[in-house]
Design a protein around this motif. Structure first.
Motif, PDB file in Angstrom:
ATOM      1  N   CYS A 182       0.822  -1.220   0.000  1.00 60.84           N
ATOM      2  CA  CYS A 182       0.000   0.000   0.000  1.00 60.84           C
ATOM      3  C   CYS A 182       0.855   1.268   0.000  1.00 60.84           C
ATOM      4  O   CYS A 182       0.430   2.307   0.509  1.00 60.84           O
ATOM      5  CB  CYS A 182      -0.944   0.024   1.205  1.00 60.84           C
ATOM      6  N   GLY A 183       2.034   1.173  -0.556  1.00 61.98           N
ATOM      7  CA  GLY A 183       2.898   2.341  -0.651  1.00 61.98           C
ATOM      8  C   GLY A 183       3.147   2.735  -2.090  1.00 61.98           C
ATOM      9  O   GLY A 183       2.506   2.224  -3.023  1.00 61.98           O
ATOM     10  N   VAL A 184       4.077   3.636  -2.275  1.00 63.28           N
ATOM     11  CA  VAL A 184       4.513   4.081  -3.603  1.00 63.28           C
ATOM     12  C   VAL A 184       6.020   4.292  -3.534  1.00 63.28           C
ATOM     13  O   VAL A 184       6.584   4.454  -2.447  1.00 63.28           O
ATOM     14  CB  VAL A 184       3.820   5.394  -4.027  1.00 63.28           C
ATOM     15  N   PRO A 185       6.710   4.331  -4.667  1.00 63.37           N
ATOM     16  CA  PRO A 185       8.146   4.616  -4.652  1.00 63.37           C
ATOM     17  C   PRO A 185       8.428   6.019  -4.123  1.00 63.37           C
ATOM     18  O   PRO A 185       7.576   6.911  -4.181  1.00 63.37           O
ATOM     19  CB  PRO A 185       8.543   4.496  -6.133  1.00 63.37           C
ATOM     20  N   THR A 200      14.026   7.519   1.283  1.00 63.45           N
ATOM     21  CA  THR A 200      13.524   6.475   0.393  1.00 63.45           C
ATOM     22  C   THR A 200      12.320   5.731   0.979  1.00 63.45           C
ATOM     23  O   THR A 200      11.725   4.901   0.294  1.00 63.45           O
ATOM     24  CB  THR A 200      14.641   5.449   0.094  1.00 63.45           C
ATOM     25  N   GLN A 201      11.958   6.033   2.229  1.00 62.98           N
ATOM     26  CA  GLN A 201      10.824   5.376   2.864  1.00 62.98           C
ATOM     27  C   GLN A 201       9.605   6.292   2.964  1.00 62.98           C
ATOM     28  O   GLN A 201       8.625   5.956   3.624  1.00 62.98           O
ATOM     29  CB  GLN A 201      11.216   4.893   4.262  1.00 62.98           C
ATOM     30  N   CYS A 202       9.664   7.436   2.292  1.00 65.00           N
ATOM     31  CA  CYS A 202       8.567   8.406   2.404  1.00 65.00           C
ATOM     32  C   CYS A 202       7.269   7.891   1.797  1.00 65.00           C
ATOM     33  O   CYS A 202       6.184   8.385   2.130  1.00 65.00           O
ATOM     34  CB  CYS A 202       8.962   9.725   1.753  1.00 65.00           C
ATOM     35  N   GLY A 203       7.347   6.897   0.914  1.00 70.32           N
ATOM     36  CA  GLY A 203       6.140   6.386   0.278  1.00 70.32           C
ATOM     37  C   GLY A 203       5.490   5.226   0.995  1.00 70.32           C
ATOM     38  O   GLY A 203       4.455   4.720   0.544  1.00 70.32           O
ATOM     39  N   TYR A 204       6.052   4.794   2.138  1.00 73.09           N
ATOM     40  CA  TYR A 204       5.496   3.657   2.867  1.00 73.09           C
ATOM     41  C   TYR A 204       4.091   3.983   3.383  1.00 73.09           C
ATOM     42  O   TYR A 204       3.856   5.032   4.001  1.00 73.09           O
ATOM     43  CB  TYR A 204       6.386   3.292   4.043  1.00 73.09           C
ATOM     44  N   ASP A 205       3.139   3.060   3.141  1.00 77.17           N
ATOM     45  CA  ASP A 205       1.784   3.104   3.710  1.00 77.17           C
ATOM     46  C   ASP A 205       0.967   4.327   3.292  1.00 77.17           C
ATOM     47  O   ASP A 205      -0.074   4.606   3.902  1.00 77.17           O
ATOM     48  CB  ASP A 205       1.838   3.050   5.247  1.00 77.17           C
ATOM     49  N   VAL A 206       1.377   5.074   2.270  1.00 75.26           N
ATOM     50  CA  VAL A 206       0.654   6.305   1.930  1.00 75.26           C
ATOM     51  C   VAL A 206      -0.719   6.033   1.321  1.00 75.26           C
ATOM     52  O   VAL A 206      -1.574   6.922   1.313  1.00 75.26           O
ATOM     53  CB  VAL A 206       1.483   7.188   0.970  1.00 75.26           C
ATOM     54  N   ILE A 211      -5.152   7.299   3.031  1.00 72.71           N
ATOM     55  CA  ILE A 211      -4.259   8.402   3.375  1.00 72.71           C
ATOM     56  C   ILE A 211      -3.121   8.418   2.369  1.00 72.71           C
ATOM     57  O   ILE A 211      -2.399   7.445   2.221  1.00 72.71           O
ATOM     58  CB  ILE A 211      -3.708   8.248   4.803  1.00 72.71           C
ATOM     59  N   PHE A 212      -2.920   9.533   1.718  1.00 69.78           N
ATOM     60  CA  PHE A 212      -1.902   9.635   0.684  1.00 69.78           C
ATOM     61  C   PHE A 212      -0.624  10.297   1.163  1.00 69.78           C
ATOM     62  O   PHE A 212       0.314  10.458   0.407  1.00 69.78           O
ATOM     63  CB  PHE A 212      -2.449  10.414  -0.529  1.00 69.78           C
ATOM     64  N   GLY A 213      -0.570  10.716   2.438  1.00 67.36           N
ATOM     65  CA  GLY A 213       0.651  11.299   2.979  1.00 67.36           C
ATOM     66  C   GLY A 213       1.124  12.469   2.152  1.00 67.36           C
ATOM     67  O   GLY A 213       0.363  13.367   1.835  1.00 67.36           O
ATOM     68  N   ILE A 214       2.382  12.451   1.775  1.00 71.20           N
ATOM     69  CA  ILE A 214       2.946  13.556   1.002  1.00 71.20           C
ATOM     70  C   ILE A 214       3.195  13.158  -0.447  1.00 71.20           C
ATOM     71  O   ILE A 214       3.974  13.784  -1.135  1.00 71.20           O
ATOM     72  CB  ILE A 214       4.264  14.045   1.649  1.00 71.20           C
ATOM     73  N   CYS A 215       2.519  12.118  -0.874  1.00 75.66           N
ATOM     74  CA  CYS A 215       2.685  11.671  -2.265  1.00 75.66           C
ATOM     75  C   CYS A 215       1.987  12.651  -3.204  1.00 75.66           C
ATOM     76  O   CYS A 215       0.835  13.015  -2.979  1.00 75.66           O
ATOM     77  CB  CYS A 215       2.102  10.274  -2.432  1.00 75.66           C
ATOM     78  N   LEU A 216       2.680  13.055  -4.220  1.00 81.00           N
ATOM     79  CA  LEU A 216       2.159  14.042  -5.168  1.00 81.00           C
ATOM     80  C   LEU A 216       1.797  13.376  -6.476  1.00 81.00           C
ATOM     81  O   LEU A 216       2.635  12.830  -7.152  1.00 81.00           O
ATOM     82  CB  LEU A 216       3.214  15.129  -5.426  1.00 81.00           C
ATOM     83  N   ALA A 217       0.505  13.413  -6.814  1.00 88.54           N
ATOM     84  CA  ALA A 217       0.046  12.951  -8.120  1.00 88.54           C
ATOM     85  C   ALA A 217      -0.692  14.104  -8.779  1.00 88.54           C
ATOM     86  O   ALA A 217      -1.397  14.858  -8.117  1.00 88.54           O
ATOM     87  CB  ALA A 217      -0.876  11.741  -7.971  1.00 88.54           C
ATOM     88  N   GLN A 218      -0.552  14.242 -10.046  1.00 89.66           N
ATOM     89  CA  GLN A 218      -1.103  15.397 -10.737  1.00 89.66           C
ATOM     90  C   GLN A 218      -2.611  15.521 -10.570  1.00 89.66           C
ATOM     91  O   GLN A 218      -3.140  16.621 -10.447  1.00 89.66           O
ATOM     92  CB  GLN A 218      -0.750  15.316 -12.233  1.00 89.66           C
ATOM     93  N   ASN A 219      -3.320  14.405 -10.549  1.00 90.34           N
ATOM     94  CA  ASN A 219      -4.767  14.467 -10.465  1.00 90.34           C
ATOM     95  C   ASN A 219      -5.276  14.349  -9.035  1.00 90.34           C
ATOM     96  O   ASN A 219      -6.458  14.191  -8.803  1.00 90.34           O
ATOM     97  CB  ASN A 219      -5.390  13.367 -11.327  1.00 90.34           C
TER      98      ASN A 219
END
Length: 231
Positions: A182-185, A200-206, A211-219
């Protein structure tokens, strides 16, 4: 009967043009040789040259192919142009010019087809990206390429972070034992300018529990800002 011979008072090709073309092509040829050498070295490091059947093992795109193909074309064209200009060999110069013309024609055709069949191209591009998302951990070169693309274009997957459910390490199924479930790179994350070392672990469990945490997706920028505001 006497034969009249044609006598040329000067060179058929200007010396300036001849050596300019030679100098340009020798640089082009050396660059092609460098690209080709880098590609072969990368394959040797990954053990592909010792086991050629492994070329087809990767489910996604191997970036080394870019170096091999581009380097090979540049090497052949540079060699033909270099020798053709130096020796004034019309056969090699014709081969050089025809090959360049063919490349230009193919690029023009590809551009027209991409405009006419843009919906089909978009579907094929999404299919290509999703296949590479699946193979993200299979090849370090592919992994670096995807990370670079996501950081450069500030995106995460083809449509959004949930595209990473296609990858066996990042999907959210209960059967997935990976710590990255349930994370992202990390390349999906917004970088903190104050951080000198990449987290490198900022995408864990986002993607866990919405909860998307600080992951940035354009949409999903507005959703992320709303989540941050509630913290």
């Amino acid at each position: 009967m006497s034969r009249k011979r044609k006598q040329f008072k000067g060179a058929e090709v200007s010396c300036c043009v001849k050596y300019f073309l030679f100098g340009f092509n020798i640089i082009f040829w050396l660059l092609g040789a460098a690209f080709l050498a880098i590609g072969l070295w990368a394959w040797a490091e990954k053990g592909v040259l010792s086991n050629l059947s492994s070329i087809t093992d990767l489910g996604g795109f191997d970036p080394v192919w870019l170096f091999i193909v581009v380097g090979g074309v540049m090497f052949i064209l540079g060699f033909a142009g270099c020798i053709g200009a130096l020796r004034e060999n019309t056969v090699l110069l014709k081969f050089f010019s025809v090959f360049l013309g063919l490349i230009f024609f193919l690029e023009l055709t590809a551009g027209i087809l991409a405009f006419v069949f843009k919906d089909w191209i978009k579907d094929q591009l999404n299919f290509f990206i999703n296949n590479n998302v699946k193979a993200y951990r299979d090849d370090i070169d592919l992994q670096n390429l995807i990370d670079f693309a996501q950081e450069y274009w500030s995106c995460c997957g083809a449509h959004g972070p949930n595209d990473w459910n296609l990858n066996m390490y990042f999907n959210c199924t209960d059967q997935n034992p990976s710590r990255e479930r349930c994370g992202v790179p990390f390349s999906c994350c917004v970088k903190d300018p104050a951080e000198d070392v990449i987290n490198t672990q900022c995408g864990y469990d986002v993607r866990r529990d919405g909860i998307f945490g600080i992951c940035l997706a354009q949409n999903l920028v507005s959703d992320i800002k709303a989540v941050k505001a509630n913290w």
